[in-house]
Write a protein that holds these residues in place. Structure first.
Motif: not given
Ligand code: ATP
Ligand code: PAU
Ligand code: K
Length: 249
Positions: A1-7, A10-17, A37-41
């Protein structure tokens, strides 16, 4: 699985795909690197094998985020960089490195999906529009204050505009002329956004007649959806472009 980030600003959008089929395992929106980091961990049974990032933040901030991710998940993040040409799209800026990476990736994603002329309207902290012609030429675009910036400018530079977030949300149940400050401001700013979107559509029609696709993305896309009924709402458009700019396998 990989982590994708759109910084964004104001916000960071994240997805794990999942790498194999790009199926989305999980995702969210956070307002700080630490919260990310807290949410993904906290995700159960997720082992990351890679990470790709698009950022409109400073190089220092983006580097700091990459370091944090390396430390927390033991993966080296790939950061999308500007390009003069990619996937059949030619960057239309005089200096291609100055075009915001979120705009560039959204344009790549839109052209890939439309396979023809397209208009991208991205409503976030800033409101952005970008035009890509049928031959892949990016014609440039527009940048305006988005909903959060319009709202906060009014609150900051007036004495008597004050209201809380809950009443702001309630005010948007209708767009009739406001009978209170909160209604007048919130509805007025939404009408500004809708006017922005409609004007971009007029521009696209002047360029291409009816032969183009419209994409709507960004956190405030729902506020203008009805004003642009022909638009395809694609919340993940920047991620579509990110996958094209940073293939990982
Ligand atoms: N869950 C959410 N959390 C935060 N904002 C949200 C959420 N859902 C919708 N929004 C709206 O999205 C807007 C922010 O949009 P977005 O996340 O696209 O901005 P950004 O990427 O930080 O900005 P930009 O792309 O201009 O740099 C806010 O005005 C807010 O109203
Ligand atoms: C316009 C923003 C701030 C929107 O996120 C971003 O795309 C950016 O920082 N762009 C650089 C300036 C430009 O695109 O011309
Ligand atoms: K963004």
């Amino acid at each position: 699985m990989i982590l994708e980030l759109d910084c964004g600003n104001s916000f960071i959008k994240w997805r794990v795909i999942h790498v194999a089929d790009a199926a989305i395992e999980s995702g969210g929106i956070v307002d700080s690197d630490q919260a990310l980091v807290a949410e993904v961990a906290a995700l159960p049974s997720v082992r990351l094998t890679g990470c790709r990032i698009v950022s409109v933040r400073s190089e220092e901030e983006t580097d700091a985020l990459c370091a944090l991710i390396a430390q927390a998940f033991a993966v080296q993040a790939r950061v999308a960089h500007p390009a003069q040409e990619l996937a059949g799209v030619r960057n239309g800026y005089d200096d291609y490195q100055r075009l915001g990476m979120d705009r560039w990736l959204a344009a790549l994603g839109a052209f890939h999906l439309a396979k023809g002329a397209c208009l991208v309207i991205d409503l976030g902290t800033a409101a952005k529009a970008d035009f890509v012609a049928a031959d892949g030429e990016h014609l440039g675009g527009y940048i305006c204050p988005g909903m959060p910036l319009m709202r906060s400018q009014l609150r900051t530079h007036t004495r008597r505009i004050r209201y809380d977030d809950a009443s702001a949300e309630r005010a948007l149940a209708s767009l009739a002329p406001g009978r209170s400050t909160v209604e007048a401001v919130e509805r007025g700013c939404v009408l500004m956004l809708q006017g922005f979107a409609r004007t971009q559509l007029e521009q696209a029609r002047a360029l291409w007649g009816d032969d183009f696709a419209v994409f709507l993305t960004g956190g405030d896309a729902p506020l203008v959806k009805e004003a642009v009924p022909q638009a395809r709402v694609v919340p993940d458009l920047v991620f579509v472009g990110l996958a094209m700019a940073c293939p990982l396998d």
